[in-house]
Design an enzyme around this catalytic site. Structure first.
Site, PDB file in Angstrom:
ATOM      1  CE  LYS A   1      -6.513   0.181   1.487  1.00  0.00           C
ATOM      2  NZ  LYS A   1      -5.585   1.324   1.363  1.00  0.00           N
TER       3      LYS A   1
ATOM      4  CG  HIS B   1      -2.078   3.741   4.232  1.00  0.00           C
ATOM      5  ND1 HIS B   1      -2.569   4.242   3.040  1.00  0.00           N
ATOM      6  CD2 HIS B   1      -2.941   4.160   5.196  1.00  0.00           C
ATOM      7  CE1 HIS B   1      -3.682   4.921   3.276  1.00  0.00           C
ATOM      8  NE2 HIS B   1      -3.912   4.892   4.581  1.00  0.00           N
TER       9      HIS B   1
ATOM     10  CG  HIS C   1     -10.348   0.944   0.418  1.00  0.00           C
ATOM     11  ND1 HIS C   1      -9.350   1.862   0.595  1.00  0.00           N
ATOM     12  CD2 HIS C   1     -11.507   1.632   0.582  1.00  0.00           C
ATOM     13  CE1 HIS C   1      -9.859   3.053   0.862  1.00  0.00           C
ATOM     14  NE2 HIS C   1     -11.175   2.933   0.861  1.00  0.00           N
TER      15      HIS C   1
ATOM     16  CG  ASP D   1      -2.037   0.949   1.193  1.00  0.00           C
ATOM     17  OD1 ASP D   1      -2.124   1.719   0.220  1.00  0.00           O
ATOM     18  OD2 ASP D   1      -2.856   0.956   2.130  1.00  0.00           O
ATOM     19  CG  ASP D   2      -0.411   4.712   0.025  1.00  0.00           C
ATOM     20  OD1 ASP D   2      -1.092   4.392  -0.963  1.00  0.00           O
ATOM     21  OD2 ASP D   2      -0.884   5.331   0.994  1.00  0.00           O
TER      22      ASP D   2
ATOM     23  CB  CYS E   1      -6.817   2.742  -1.815  1.00  0.00           C
ATOM     24  SG  CYS E   1      -5.495   3.395  -0.781  1.00  0.00           S
TER      25      CYS E   1
ATOM     26  CB  SER F   1      -6.842   2.799   4.664  1.00  0.00           C
ATOM     27  OG  SER F   1      -6.777   2.831   3.257  1.00  0.00           O
TER      28      SER F   1
ATOM     29  NE  ARG G   1      -5.888  -1.088  -2.126  1.00  0.00           N
ATOM     30  CZ  ARG G   1      -4.998  -1.705  -1.349  1.00  0.00           C
ATOM     31  NH1 ARG G   1      -5.194  -2.984  -1.037  1.00  0.00           N
ATOM     32  NH2 ARG G   1      -3.942  -1.072  -0.893  1.00  0.00           N
TER      33      ARG G   1
ATOM     34  CE  LYS H   1      -3.117   7.430  -1.466  1.00  0.00           C
ATOM     35  NZ  LYS H   1      -3.238   6.942  -0.070  1.00  0.00           N
TER      36      LYS H   1
ATOM     37  CG  ASP I   1      -2.106   0.831  -3.286  1.00  0.00           C
ATOM     38  OD1 ASP I   1      -0.947   1.248  -3.052  1.00  0.00           O
ATOM     39  OD2 ASP I   1      -3.089   1.192  -2.611  1.00  0.00           O
ATOM     40  CG  ASN I   2      -1.570   4.342  -4.567  1.00  0.00           C
ATOM     41  OD1 ASN I   2      -2.690   3.875  -4.352  1.00  0.00           O
ATOM     42  ND2 ASN I   2      -0.821   4.841  -3.602  1.00  0.00           N
TER      43      ASN I   2
END
Length: 536
Positions: A130, A244, A132, A37-38, A77, A155, A81, A324, A293-294
């Site tokens: 996660k 994240h 989301h 994540d991130d 996010c 998240s 996904r 992001k 994811d990014n």
């Protein structure tokens, strides 16, 4: 992560012993997709020499293939996904921005997920981490093709906890019994605690962030063991809480550089253990795909990741972040490593233009299954690239707005060979609080990434190079928009209702509860008893 992490290591050691016996190779390969994540492109040491906290990921790259021109399908996010699990951009699948704690909807039900396709092909399917993509009703992962779910619905900073992770500015812990919810910033959640689910049951609220990584590791290893015992191939989608904003890290490893470095080191160790578990049940039987994811969440300052050389200099000169939520390289170029001993070349670096969109069609093809009919896909079957037979990926890759500028999901930029064209630019919130204004460009800004990876100086519109490439870019853009408009597209429901907030007990402050687990879960859907902590 202190004692909880040590406990997880012990559990994994037991699992590894149980998995060490030889097993018959599956006709269909197993799949593990690990989504960070991130995470920044520069958070992988194999990508960026300044990063020292990822020895296990670097080893994974040395034993597999590393992709250096790999992109998330969106820069935030939920859309990212949704695209990974459908092989389709948000402009087609309807998921264009993030779902909320109070969201009624989720990934539209007429969109087919990768898990649903693989489940029909005989796979055991699990998601840990996660989600989301909607938690209310049939948007819950237990109804989207997954036999097993263990994790959080969104998240880990979208609900209060008793052990708040690091954040900037920090959020307070959940109020205790008898205490009124304290007033906090609008992006904190003091009135409802973060829930931890097993299938459709909330088993802990608030979730304990200090032990969350260890729990994920334990559950992932357990899922692999159960699938191995069943004799069926498996698909595990492991959507990490890292990076994240960092989870609680009581003590910093010696090699880590600050809080973010410690969290990165923990994520790296988790990935290393998952690889070890997978190898122990039959090396060469499991394809492991690690990506993000990014890009990094730049407004979190020292708690954000590293973009490497992809700084989006043109945007940063005008204010705001280029990571992001943006369509600059730092927002969507992410680390990617694929490992499959005996099938995918080791110690190889590929510059093929690939995307998380490609995971869906590639795994479907490798499983011997078929893509869902009556819709178009943005992803490609890139198995020839994985096997080293080709280094050709996408001819054109589209980048949608993910919140920095323009309409959500709108195609703002596209990549054609080494050229990247922007029809809209904008910067997300930066560490200093600035945001870059939305600017529309007609004709588009065009950068040659081959010699300007920092996206600093667009081509002069009067130059021969600009005039030579503009017609091809314009055609590709027009064809892409036409293809989307004539496709079978859907729209997600983004309506909200506080009544659908996951809450295991409305009688307690912040929905507090803890439900003891009755024993190991089975791979099949269990008939969960409907109790007051059931939230659908």
């Amino acid at each position: 992560m202190g004692s909880p992490w040590a406990w997880a290591v012990l559990v994994l050691s037991v699992v590894l012993v149980g998995l060490s016996a030889p097993c018959v190779a599956h006709r269909q390969p197993n799949f593990i997709v690990i989504l960070a994540d991130d995470v920044g492109w520069g958070d992988l040491g194999a990508n960026w020499a300044e990063t020292k906290e990822t020895p296990h990921l670097d080893e994974l790259a040395a034993e597999g293939t590393r992709f250096v021109d790999f992109h998330s399908a969106a820069s935030t996010c939920s859309p990212s996904r949704a695209s990974l699990l459908t092989g389709r951009l948000g402009a087609r699948n309807g998921v264009t921005h993030n779902f909320a704690v109070t969201s009624l909807g989720g990934l539209p039900l007429n969109e087919t997920t990768l898990a649903e396709v693989l489940q029909q092909a005989g796979y055991s399917t699990g998601v840990i981490g996660k989600w989301h993509l909607g938690h209310h009703g049939r948007h819950h992962p237990s109804f989207r093709g997954f036999d097993y779910f263990f994790g959080i619905p969104y998240s880990h900073d979208m609900g209060c906890t008793d052990t708040p992770g690091y954040n900037l500015p920090p959020c307070p812990p959940c109020p205790q019994h008898g205490m009124a919810a304290r007033v906090a910033r609008k992006d904190c959640y003091p009135e409802v605690a973060l829930p931890l689910f097993e299938n459709i049951t909330i088993i802990q609220q608030p979730a304990n962030l200090s032990s969350l990584a260890a729990r994920y590791a334990q559950e992932a290893a357990g899922f692999i063991r159960r699938a191995s015992d069943s004799g069926r191939p498996f698909f595990l989608y492991l959507a990490l809480a890292h990076m994240h904003v960092p989870l609680e890290v009581p003590s910093l490893p010696p090699s880590a550089s600050g809080i973010y470095g410690a969290a990165l080191s923990e994520m790296d160790s988790l990935v290393g253990w998952i690889k070890q578990v997978a190898d122990s049940q039959g090396k060469g039987s499991t394809l492991l795909w690690f990506t993000g994811d990014n890009g990094p969440w730049a407004q979190k300052c020292e708690l954000a990741g590293r973009v490497g050389p992809f700084v989006g200099a043109w945007q940063r000169q005008r204010g705001g972040s280029s990571a992001k939520q943006t369509t600059w390289e730092g927002g969507h170029r992410v680390p990617a490593v694929v490992y499959w001993p005996g099938h995918i070349p080791a110690n190889r670096t590929s510059s093929a233009l690939l995307s998380t969109l490609d995971i869906f069609p590639t795994l479907v093809a490798l499983a011997g299954a078929s893509l869902p009919p009556n819709r178009r896909f943005d992803g490609l079957d890139v198995s020839p690239v994985l096997f080293g037979w080709s280094d050709v990926g996408h001819k054109v890759l589209l980048h949608p707005n993910s919140g920095a500028a323009g309409k959500y999901g709108e195609i703002e930029a596209l990549r054609l060979a080494q050229y990247k064209a922007f029809y809209t630019t904008g910067g997300a919130m930066a560490c200093d609080g600035s945001t870059g204004p939305a600017e529309h460009h007609q004709p588009p800004l065009i950068f040659n990434l081959e010699r300007d990876i920092q996206e600093q100086e667009p081509l002069d519109v009067a130059s021969r190079e600009y005039q030579a490439v503009l017609p091809a870019i314009s055609r590709a853009y027009a064809q892409a928009l036409e293809d989307i408009m004539t496709d079978n597209i859907t729209a997600a429901d983004y309506s909200k209702d506080p009544a659908v907030t996951p809450c295991c007990s409305t009688q307690h402050v912040a929905c507090r509860c803890q439900v003891p687990r009755s024993g190991p879960a089975t791979l099949q859907h269990r008939q969960e008893r409907r109790a007051r902590w059931l939230c659908l």
